[in-house]
Design an enzyme around this catalytic site. Structure first.
Site, PDB file in Angstrom:
ATOM      1  N   GLY A  32      -9.853   1.416   6.910  1.00  0.00           N
ATOM      2  CA  GLY A  32      -9.342   2.828   6.682  1.00  0.00           C
ATOM      3  C   GLY A  32     -10.570   3.939   7.213  1.00  0.00           C
ATOM      4  O   GLY A  32     -11.564   3.609   6.408  1.00  0.00           O
ATOM      5  N   ALA A  61     -26.714   8.897  11.538  1.00  0.00           N
ATOM      6  CA  ALA A  61     -27.949   8.111  11.003  1.00  0.00           C
ATOM      7  C   ALA A  61     -28.272   7.144  11.614  1.00  0.00           C
ATOM      8  O   ALA A  61     -29.485   6.801  11.791  1.00  0.00           O
ATOM      9  CB  ALA A  61     -27.721   8.103   9.640  1.00  0.00           C
ATOM     10  N   GLY A  81     -12.968  -5.728   3.290  1.00  0.00           N
ATOM     11  CA  GLY A  81     -12.059  -6.417   4.239  1.00  0.00           C
ATOM     12  C   GLY A  81     -13.081  -6.604   5.688  1.00  0.00           C
ATOM     13  O   GLY A  81     -13.478  -7.616   6.089  1.00  0.00           O
ATOM     14  N   THR A 108     -15.349   3.988   2.560  1.00  0.00           N
ATOM     15  CA  THR A 108     -13.821   3.966   2.084  1.00  0.00           C
ATOM     16  C   THR A 108     -13.619   4.882   1.016  1.00  0.00           C
ATOM     17  O   THR A 108     -14.560   5.173   0.190  1.00  0.00           O
ATOM     18  CB  THR A 108     -13.465   2.785   1.591  1.00  0.00           C
ATOM     19  OG1 THR A 108     -12.231   2.903   0.999  1.00  0.00           O
ATOM     20  CG2 THR A 108     -14.402   2.052   0.603  1.00  0.00           C
ATOM     21  N   ILE A 109     -12.329   5.542   1.148  1.00  0.00           N
ATOM     22  CA  ILE A 109     -12.263   6.643   0.145  1.00  0.00           C
ATOM     23  C   ILE A 109     -11.863   6.030  -1.042  1.00  0.00           C
ATOM     24  O   ILE A 109     -12.075   6.802  -2.260  1.00  0.00           O
ATOM     25  CB  ILE A 109     -11.245   7.773   0.467  1.00  0.00           C
ATOM     26  CG1 ILE A 109      -9.928   7.038   0.790  1.00  0.00           C
ATOM     27  CG2 ILE A 109     -11.311   8.423   1.616  1.00  0.00           C
ATOM     28  CD1 ILE A 109      -8.565   7.754   0.774  1.00  0.00           C
ATOM     29  N   ARG A 169      -0.536  23.031  -9.309  1.00  0.00           N
ATOM     30  CA  ARG A 169      -0.497  23.747 -10.459  1.00  0.00           C
ATOM     31  C   ARG A 169       0.177  25.105 -10.452  1.00  0.00           C
ATOM     32  O   ARG A 169       0.785  25.165 -11.476  1.00  0.00           O
ATOM     33  CB  ARG A 169      -1.876  23.619 -11.297  1.00  0.00           C
ATOM     34  CG  ARG A 169      -1.695  23.779 -12.841  1.00  0.00           C
ATOM     35  CD  ARG A 169      -2.982  23.811 -13.584  1.00  0.00           C
ATOM     36  NE  ARG A 169      -3.305  22.434 -13.701  1.00  0.00           N
ATOM     37  CZ  ARG A 169      -2.993  21.507 -14.546  1.00  0.00           C
ATOM     38  NH1 ARG A 169      -2.165  22.170 -15.286  1.00  0.00           N
ATOM     39  NH2 ARG A 169      -3.520  20.314 -14.702  1.00  0.00           N
ATOM     40  N   GLY A 220      -7.753  18.544 -14.448  1.00  0.00           N
ATOM     41  CA  GLY A 220      -7.160  18.851 -15.690  1.00  0.00           C
ATOM     42  C   GLY A 220      -5.709  18.325 -15.788  1.00  0.00           C
ATOM     43  O   GLY A 220      -4.868  19.191 -16.631  1.00  0.00           O
ATOM     44  N   LYS A 228       2.976  23.558 -24.183  1.00  0.00           N
ATOM     45  CA  LYS A 228       2.955  23.366 -22.504  1.00  0.00           C
ATOM     46  C   LYS A 228       4.203  23.602 -21.723  1.00  0.00           C
ATOM     47  O   LYS A 228       5.295  22.996 -22.290  1.00  0.00           O
ATOM     48  CB  LYS A 228       2.163  22.173 -21.958  1.00  0.00           C
ATOM     49  CG  LYS A 228       0.725  22.071 -22.614  1.00  0.00           C
ATOM     50  CD  LYS A 228       0.084  20.807 -22.045  1.00  0.00           C
ATOM     51  CE  LYS A 228      -1.410  21.051 -22.383  1.00  0.00           C
ATOM     52  NZ  LYS A 228      -2.142  19.964 -21.731  1.00  0.00           N
ATOM     53  N   GLN A 254      -5.828  13.054   2.130  1.00  0.00           N
ATOM     54  CA  GLN A 254      -7.030  12.447   1.452  1.00  0.00           C
ATOM     55  C   GLN A 254      -8.044  11.711   2.327  1.00  0.00           C
ATOM     56  O   GLN A 254      -9.005  11.561   2.067  1.00  0.00           O
ATOM     57  CB  GLN A 254      -6.658  11.248   0.268  1.00  0.00           C
ATOM     58  CG  GLN A 254      -5.594  12.211  -0.618  1.00  0.00           C
ATOM     59  CD  GLN A 254      -4.850  10.859  -1.613  1.00  0.00           C
ATOM     60  OE1 GLN A 254      -5.153  10.518  -2.436  1.00  0.00           O
ATOM     61  NE2 GLN A 254      -3.754  10.876  -0.961  1.00  0.00           N
ATOM     62  N   ARG A 255      -7.712  11.199   3.605  1.00  0.00           N
ATOM     63  CA  ARG A 255      -8.471  10.481   4.285  1.00  0.00           C
ATOM     64  C   ARG A 255      -9.124  11.445   5.364  1.00  0.00           C
ATOM     65  O   ARG A 255     -10.211  11.052   5.879  1.00  0.00           O
ATOM     66  CB  ARG A 255      -7.625   9.547   5.212  1.00  0.00           C
ATOM     67  CG  ARG A 255      -7.187   8.132   4.304  1.00  0.00           C
ATOM     68  CD  ARG A 255      -8.124   7.211   4.726  1.00  0.00           C
ATOM     69  NE  ARG A 255      -7.915   6.523   6.023  1.00  0.00           N
ATOM     70  CZ  ARG A 255      -6.719   5.708   6.061  1.00  0.00           C
ATOM     71  NH1 ARG A 255      -6.253   5.202   5.259  1.00  0.00           N
ATOM     72  NH2 ARG A 255      -6.516   5.355   7.486  1.00  0.00           N
TER      73      ARG A 255
HETATM   74  O1  F6P Z   1      -8.463   2.108   2.032  1.00  0.00           O
HETATM   75  C1  F6P Z   1      -8.215   3.295   2.277  1.00  0.00           C
HETATM   76  C2  F6P Z   1      -6.563   3.542   2.322  1.00  0.00           C
HETATM   77  O2  F6P Z   1      -6.456   5.051   2.451  1.00  0.00           O
HETATM   78  C3  F6P Z   1      -6.108   3.108   0.819  1.00  0.00           C
HETATM   79  O3  F6P Z   1      -6.352   3.979  -0.166  1.00  0.00           O
HETATM   80  C4  F6P Z   1      -4.620   3.373   1.139  1.00  0.00           C
HETATM   81  O4  F6P Z   1      -3.954   2.471   0.239  1.00  0.00           O
HETATM   82  C5  F6P Z   1      -4.505   2.687   2.662  1.00  0.00           C
HETATM   83  O5  F6P Z   1      -6.062   2.966   3.189  1.00  0.00           O
HETATM   84  C6  F6P Z   1      -3.612   3.193   3.638  1.00  0.00           C
HETATM   85  O6  F6P Z   1      -3.711   2.280   4.793  1.00  0.00           O
HETATM   86  P1  F6P Z   1      -2.970   3.012   6.064  1.00  0.00           P
HETATM   87  O7  F6P Z   1      -3.813   4.068   6.715  1.00  0.00           O
HETATM   88  O8  F6P Z   1      -3.153   1.593   6.961  1.00  0.00           O
HETATM   89  O9  F6P Z   1      -1.726   3.436   5.883  1.00  0.00           O
END
Ligand code: F6P
Length: 328
Positions: A15, A26, A108, A130-131, A159, A190, A218, A260-261
């Protein structure tokens, strides 16, 4: 006596993670600094098998330190899991007179690297990118800090709408089988409750905690759910079950997914990647091999690649206790 290294190959695999480009930069610039040639294989091990590469010079990697993703692309290569595949990769390294490899990726990637290194006596050094932050031997992997900030930013936005509509949001975040992203972003944003695979609190305790939030006045709440969490089949089933048992809540689900990636790497990830990239080349030139460079207590460390196992990097349980206190 380790053979003199004159040419290094670099690749990214698994990933992708924000900061991988800073690490490539670098490695390339450290090679130039020590008068070592450097080539980059596209698409990780698959590019090594198909001899798909580019010569990398200091100017080739200009203006990428701030770029998310990886200029060398990435795939998870099934063919490299075969002896024939690895043999092809080795023949291409020989043909290109490559003396050692820098592997940027996750566990991996490193597992494949150890096998390859032992089979063909090619020194390899791993850089943790890796994230998920789920690799032993480093406190932080490249991309983790950026992903945390991306998640916190998204939760802050959710939120706003949750409190406007008095809703309960379940927000699923990545991390594969680990809860680092969920736990740290949950505390940072939070969240009222954080569900992680390392600590299965169960549906009853979750309902109790949500009832406590309601009693404390809340009107809206956020539950951060790691994708590896086992409280229910999946986050949608979980929200449905909570909705059934707490009809006073109006539940919604958001799966953050591949947002998130991506994104421009944070300063922390750029500096981490730069330090790990330079050190990876220096360790190879010092004759070290089959190690992963890491970051522990602000220092750059090295860990034998044979000891890199998934999931043995423990979650910060103190943070879980604090999250409980702060969600009162
Ligand atoms: O390992 C990084 C990651 O983003 C994981 O958090 C997630 O489970 C997986 O890869 C998703 O994989 P793909 O991009 O193959 O869907």
């Amino acid at each position: 006596m380790a053979a003199k290294i004159q040419k290094i190959g670099v690749m990214t695999s698994g990933g992708d993670a924000p900061g991988m480009n800073a690490a490539i930069r670098a490695v390339v610039r450290a090679c130039a600094y020590y008068d070592i040639q450097c080539i980059g294989f596209y698409r990780g091990y698959q590019g090594m098998i198909e001899n798909d590469y580019i010569d990398l010079l200091p100017r080739t990697v200009k203006n990428i330190i701030n770029k998310g993703g990886t200029i060398l692309k990435s795939v998870r290569s099934d063919e490299f899991r075969t002896v024939e595949g690895r043999k092809k990769a080795y023949m291409n390294l020989k043909q290109n007179e490559i003396d050692a490899m820098v592997l940027i990726g996750g566990d991996g990637t490193f597992t494949g690297g150890v096998i390859f290194s032992e089979e063909f006596d090619v020194p390899v050094v791993g850089i943790p990118g890796t994230i998920d932050n789920d690799i032993i031997g480093t406190q932080a992997t490249i991309g983790y800090d950026t992903a945390l900030n991306t998640v916190v930013d998204a939760i802050d936005k959710i939120r706003d709408t949750a409190s406007s509509h008095n809703r309960l949001f379940f927000i699923e975040v990545m991390g594969r089988d680990a809860g680092f992203i969920a736990l740290n972003s949950g505390v940072g944003a939070g969240a009222e409750e954080i569900l992680i695979p390392e600590e299965n609190i169960g549906l009853e305790k979750l309902l109790e905690s949500l009832k406590r939030s309601k009693r404390s006045g809340k009107s809206s709440s956020i539950v951060v759910v790691a994708e590896g969490d086992k409280t229910d089949e999946n986050v949608f089933e979980l929200a449905e079950n909570v909705q059934k048992q707490m009809p006073e809540y109006n539940c919604r689900v958001t799966v953050l997914g591949h947002v998130q990636r991506g994104g421009s790497p944070s300063c922390f990830d750029r500096v981490l990647a730069s330090r790990l990239g330079v050190k990876a080349v220096e360790f190879l030139l010092d004759g070290q091999r089959d190690i992963m460079v890491g970051f522990e207590n602000s220092k750059i460390t090295s860990t034998d690649l044979h000891n890199i196992k998934k999931g043995s990097h423990d979650i910060n349980r103190e943070l879980l206790r604090i999250s409980d206190i702060l969600s009162i």
